[in-house]
Design a protein around this motif. Structure first.
Motif, PDB file in Angstrom:
ATOM      1  N   UNK A 308       0.824  -1.205   0.000  1.00 36.39           N
ATOM      2  CA  UNK A 308       0.000   0.000   0.000  1.00 36.39           C
ATOM      3  C   UNK A 308       0.852   1.245   0.000  1.00 36.39           C
ATOM      4  N   UNK A 309       0.245   2.383  -0.330  1.00 39.75           N
ATOM      5  CA  UNK A 309       0.967   3.650  -0.417  1.00 39.75           C
ATOM      6  C   UNK A 309       0.961   4.369   0.925  1.00 39.75           C
ATOM      7  N   UNK A 310       2.005   5.152   1.142  1.00 43.71           N
ATOM      8  CA  UNK A 310       2.088   6.044   2.296  1.00 43.71           C
ATOM      9  C   UNK A 310       2.330   7.462   1.774  1.00 43.71           C
ATOM     10  N   UNK A 311       2.375   8.432   2.685  1.00 43.83           N
ATOM     11  CA  UNK A 311       2.567   9.813   2.259  1.00 43.83           C
ATOM     12  C   UNK A 311       3.912  10.022   1.585  1.00 43.83           C
ATOM     13  N   UNK A 316       6.080  -2.183   2.024  1.00 48.16           N
ATOM     14  CA  UNK A 316       6.584  -3.226   1.133  1.00 48.16           C
ATOM     15  C   UNK A 316       6.862  -4.494   1.939  1.00 48.16           C
ATOM     16  N   UNK A 317       6.396  -5.620   1.408  1.00 51.94           N
ATOM     17  CA  UNK A 317       6.750  -6.921   1.984  1.00 51.94           C
ATOM     18  C   UNK A 317       7.876  -7.514   1.145  1.00 51.94           C
ATOM     19  N   UNK A 393      12.216  -0.334  -6.803  1.00 47.36           N
ATOM     20  CA  UNK A 393      11.772   0.997  -7.213  1.00 47.36           C
ATOM     21  C   UNK A 393      10.397   1.277  -6.602  1.00 47.36           C
ATOM     22  N   UNK A 394      10.290   2.391  -5.850  1.00 44.79           N
ATOM     23  CA  UNK A 394       9.025   2.857  -5.287  1.00 44.79           C
ATOM     24  C   UNK A 394       8.718   4.214  -5.933  1.00 44.79           C
TER      25      UNK A 394
END
Length: 399
Positions: A308-311, A316-317, A393-394
């Protein structure tokens, strides 16, 4: 039960073959392999026996198929060609076996109990001047415990077989054939303590056999990584022929991706089942080339998953399949300032959930204090220390 004469030299060849067969590179992941090997060996006669040293050119093929749990099958055929009739007879050796492993308990504190069963069938033949044949099968239960600092192994074994040796004392004398029914029952144990990447400890065992009672005790030093392995051993045996000291150095080293070296130097131990005695000194080196490899490594996408996304990035798993012998796995990368983050174990898979900022990151794993990056890792690049690192890569919120 064996005549202590020149024919004892050919039985020593069997113990060298057995020593080489036990030295295998450690597979990092479940896979199937077929390897051809070429090399040479030298086998001295048993102490007190007046006989020439036997020298051989050796060629063979070995195949294995292992699961991530450590269960699997293996087979090998090894042919030895004598350098001169006076030095010993040509030999042919074959081994077929399997191992069943099951982990149970202890995962929460990074320790592992493993139970299983090992089986092995062997065939060995030496040709002129002293023909010798042996067929045998053995197996038994195993129990192993391993943590970050300790390793314990207890094996029970029972086996049966039959051998035949043909002797001629003089060129004009008749051939004498001696048949033996072979059997043994016994067990071995080993206790090791880890210091860095080295395991040091003791071992012992007792065997009641068709040729009498054998007992052993000795020291072990293991130097191992995720692939290469070396073992130094020193043992004292109490056998029907008296007290004997054996020992040596065995190695298995990968050379590039498909080449490997396996070798042994020292005085190989006796075999209580076939009643083979160690030589005064033995050595061998085999160069192997993998001609087939079928890997069951996970897909690249399974190494990490964005939950899921954060600010500022994403949750990440990260999941990795480590070698079956691993007792501690940690992930580290620029997202953790290269601090090691412990991972949780679930059988052979290790997982960590991290908050990672957006951008391109490089990372890898520490497996029992050794750097490890799977072959299937995405976009592998060298870092400033010369190690290989994977890439993650995020792209940030909404990606």
């Amino acid at each position: 039960p064996w005549p202590r004469a020149n024919d004892m030299r050919i039985l020593s060849a069997f113990t060298l073959v057995a020593a080489l067969a036990t030295v295998q590179p450690t597979a990092a992941l479940a896979q199937s392999e077929v390897t051809i090997e070429l090399g040479g060996s030298q086998v001295g006669p048993p102490l007190g026996v007046d006989a020439a040293t036997a020298r051989y050119g050796v060629a063979g093929v070995r195949a294995s198929k292992y699961e991530r749990s450590g269960s699997g099958l293996f087979a090998s055929v090894l042919l030895g060609r004598s350098f001169g009739a006076a030095s010993g007879g040509d030999f042919l050796s074959g081994t077929l076996g399997g191992t069943l492993r099951r982990d149970f308990g202890g995962r929460a504190d990074r320790s592992t109990w493993t139970g299983g069963f090992d089986v092995r069938g062997i065939g060995f033949e030496v040709r002129a001047p002293f023909p010798y044949r042996a067929l045998a099968a053995e197996g038994g239960p195993t129990l192993r415990y391993r943590s970050g600092r300790f390793s314990m192994r207890v094996d029970g074994v029972g086996g049966i077989g039959r051998s035949r040796v043909q002797l001629r004392r003089r060129a004009d004398s008749p051939v004498r054939t001696i048949d033996h029914d072979l059997w043994r029952i016994g067990g071995t144990t080993e206790l090791l303590v880890r210091t860095g990447t080295t395991w040091v400890g003791v071992s012992g065992g007792a065997h009641h056999t068709s040729g009498g009672t054998y007992s052993e005790g000795g020291l072990r030093v293991l130097l191992g990584g995720t692939q290469a392995v070396a073992e130094f051993r020193l043992d004292v045996w109490d056998s029907p022929l008296g007290t004997q000291t054996t020992g040596g150095l065995a190695i298995a080293i990968p050379v590039r991706s498909r080449w490997s070296l396996r070798g042994f130097l020292g005085r190989s131990e006796p075999d209580p089942l076939t009643l083979a005695e160690p030589g005064s000194g033995s050595g061998g080196l085999l160069l192997g080339r993998v001609i087939y490899r079928g890997s069951t490594t996970p897909r690249r996408a399974s190494l990490y998953q964005v939950l899921g996304s954060t600010a500022t990035g994403a949750t990440v798993r990260i999941t990795v399949t480590a070698p079956a012998t691993a007792t501690r796995v940690e992930v580290m990368g620029d997202f953790s300032l290269w601090d090691a983050v412990p991972m949780e174990r679930d059988r052979d898979r290790w997982t960590a959930v991290l908050e990672i900022g957006k951008g391109t990151h490089h990372f890898g794993f520490m497996v029992d204090d050794e750097w490890f990056v799977p072959d299937d890792a995405p976009d592998v690049v060298p870092d400033e220390w010369g190690r290989k690192s994977a890439t993650l890569v995020i792209e940030g919120a909404g990606s």
